[in-house]
Design a protein around this motif. Structure first.
Motif, PDB file in Angstrom:
ATOM      1  N   PHE A 115       0.797  -1.234   0.000  1.00  0.00           N
ATOM      2  CA  PHE A 115       0.000   0.000   0.000  1.00  0.00           C
ATOM      3  C   PHE A 115       0.829   1.284   0.000  1.00  0.00           C
ATOM      4  N   THR A 116       2.124   1.205  -0.311  1.00  0.00           N
ATOM      5  CA  THR A 116       2.997   2.376  -0.203  1.00  0.00           C
ATOM      6  C   THR A 116       3.162   3.158  -1.496  1.00  0.00           C
ATOM      7  N   TYR A 117       2.731   2.602  -2.610  1.00  0.00           N
ATOM      8  CA  TYR A 117       2.992   3.166  -3.932  1.00  0.00           C
ATOM      9  C   TYR A 117       4.486   3.329  -4.205  1.00  0.00           C
ATOM     10  N   TRP A 121       7.121   8.637   1.675  1.00  0.00           N
ATOM     11  CA  TRP A 121       6.035   9.213   2.456  1.00  0.00           C
ATOM     12  C   TRP A 121       6.572  10.380   3.278  1.00  0.00           C
ATOM     13  N   VAL A 203      -4.832   3.131  -0.826  1.00  0.00           N
ATOM     14  CA  VAL A 203      -4.137   3.474   0.414  1.00  0.00           C
ATOM     15  C   VAL A 203      -5.097   3.549   1.603  1.00  0.00           C
ATOM     16  N   GLU A 204      -6.222   4.173   1.411  1.00  0.00           N
ATOM     17  CA  GLU A 204      -7.111   4.451   2.538  1.00  0.00           C
ATOM     18  C   GLU A 204      -8.147   3.354   2.783  1.00  0.00           C
ATOM     19  N   GLY A 207      -5.634  -0.167   2.422  1.00  0.00           N
ATOM     20  CA  GLY A 207      -4.558  -0.034   3.400  1.00  0.00           C
ATOM     21  C   GLY A 207      -4.985   0.482   4.746  1.00  0.00           C
ATOM     22  N   ALA A 211      -3.752   8.706   3.233  1.00  0.00           N
ATOM     23  CA  ALA A 211      -2.895   9.022   2.094  1.00  0.00           C
ATOM     24  C   ALA A 211      -2.222  10.378   2.234  1.00  0.00           C
ATOM     25  N   MET A 214       1.320  10.313   2.992  1.00  0.00           N
ATOM     26  CA  MET A 214       2.179  10.027   1.853  1.00  0.00           C
ATOM     27  C   MET A 214       2.617  11.317   1.171  1.00  0.00           C
TER      28      MET A 214
END
Length: 332
Positions: A115-117, A121, A203-204, A207, A211, A214
């Protein structure tokens, strides 16, 4: 329904060297060994690399070239939203070892990054912790891999789904690091409402974190700075392969096909995977228009069917291989 299936479904609704290779350590860092490599079987290895920026070891799956008698290039191959941590990864979901058996390339697959892309961050996050993936993948990791594996220093990068966005952004943020980029079913938009909604669903919703940890406020500059469509000029000069299905069921939705233990139920692949792929198709069509506007060459493959699932990504790896191989100065 398990929690990962539930999260994916909810998100969908919201988005419409020989010694080294025998296990000898590479150079040391203040945190211990810089790189640790252990053979699993054949040309398949586990690798751990210390990240100074994140203050911990990062696990990798490593596939070595068929012939290691001379230096070989490196393909960095990224997993999707689960970062390979959830079992949905290239080794579990595809026959990548068979495909690469005769290929003279180092394949480095991160086994973390959920989920970090795969980006830096801005703030430490309660779910993903300290995430400095851009710094690690583009600055710290490549020279350590080059030293440990004795590579040619020539790199390409490929990824799917979440990482289909990341590989384009990483190539823009680190000009000259990669020669080739392949993006499978990614959404190359992060700052407009559609692209931002998609990213936030990963993410939200999936995950279950914020976000804004990030890239800051949703209307902040960082969201645009990491938008591959906005910053598409940074892709000029790269060998680009970009693909997407349209969300309709295709050959990999055949109920007679065997399914891996980590695969979602077929009905979820059809419904959830169909909607997600239709959404990423919109992003990919826009990227194609943007690159055409800028007269930047790219290979686009828009399939007439296909859901957001591993069978199609395996097909696309095979289809994109000649272009990736050429960017890596390989003959196969």
């Amino acid at each position: 329904m398990n929690i990962n299936v539930l999260r994916r479904s909810t998100a969908c609704v919201m988005v419409a060297s020989a010694l080294i290779l025998a296990g000898a350590p590479a150079t040391a860092s203040p945190g211990g060994e810089e790189v640790r490599i252990e053979q699993v079987e054949g040309n398949r290895y586990d690798m751990h690399v210390y990240s100074e920026s994140m203050g911990r070891e990062i696990p990798f799956q490593l596939i070595r070239p068929a012939d290691t008698s001379v230096p070989r290039p490196t393909l960095y191959l990224l997993n999707g939203a689960g970062g390979g941590e959830d079992g949905a990864n290239w080794l579990n979901q595809t026959k990548i070892l068979d495909f690469l058996a005769d290929k003279n390339v180092n394949v480095v697959i991160p086994a973390q990054g959920m989920f970090t892309y795969y980006t830096d961050w801005m703030r430490e996050d309660p779910v993903v912790g300290i995430a400095k993936w851009e710094t690690f993948l583009t600055q710290e990791l490549p020279p350590m891999v080059d030293r440990a594996l004795g590579t040619t220093g020539v790199n390409a990068i490929a990824g799917l789904s979440m990482a289909g966005t990341s590989v384009l952004d990483l190539a823009i943020q680190a000009p000259g690091l990669y020669r080739g980029v392949a993006s499978y079913s990614g959404c190359a938009q992060t700052s407009d409402p559609v692209g931002q909604a998609y990213l936030r669903s990963v993410v939200e919703v999936m995950g279950e974190t914020d976000a804004r940890n990030m890239w800051g406020p949703y209307d902040g500059d960082e969201w645009a700075r990491h938008d591959p469509t906005v910053n598409a000029e940074g892709l000029r000069g790269l060998s680009l392969y970009i693909s997407n299905g349209n969300g309709l069921p295709g050959p990999h939705e055949n109920p007679a096909l065997a399914r891996t233990p980590q695969a979602p139920p077929l009905h979820e692949q059809v419904v959830v995977g169909g909607v997600i792929e239709a959404a990423t198709n919109v992003c990919t069509q826009r990227l194609a228009e943007r690159l055409e506007e800028l007269d930047i060459p790219a290979t686009f493959h828009f399939r007439e069917n296909g859901t957001h699932s591993w069978g199609y990504w395996e097909d696309e790896l095979h289809r994109s291989w000649p272009q990736l191989a050429a960017s890596l100065d390989l003959g196969n």
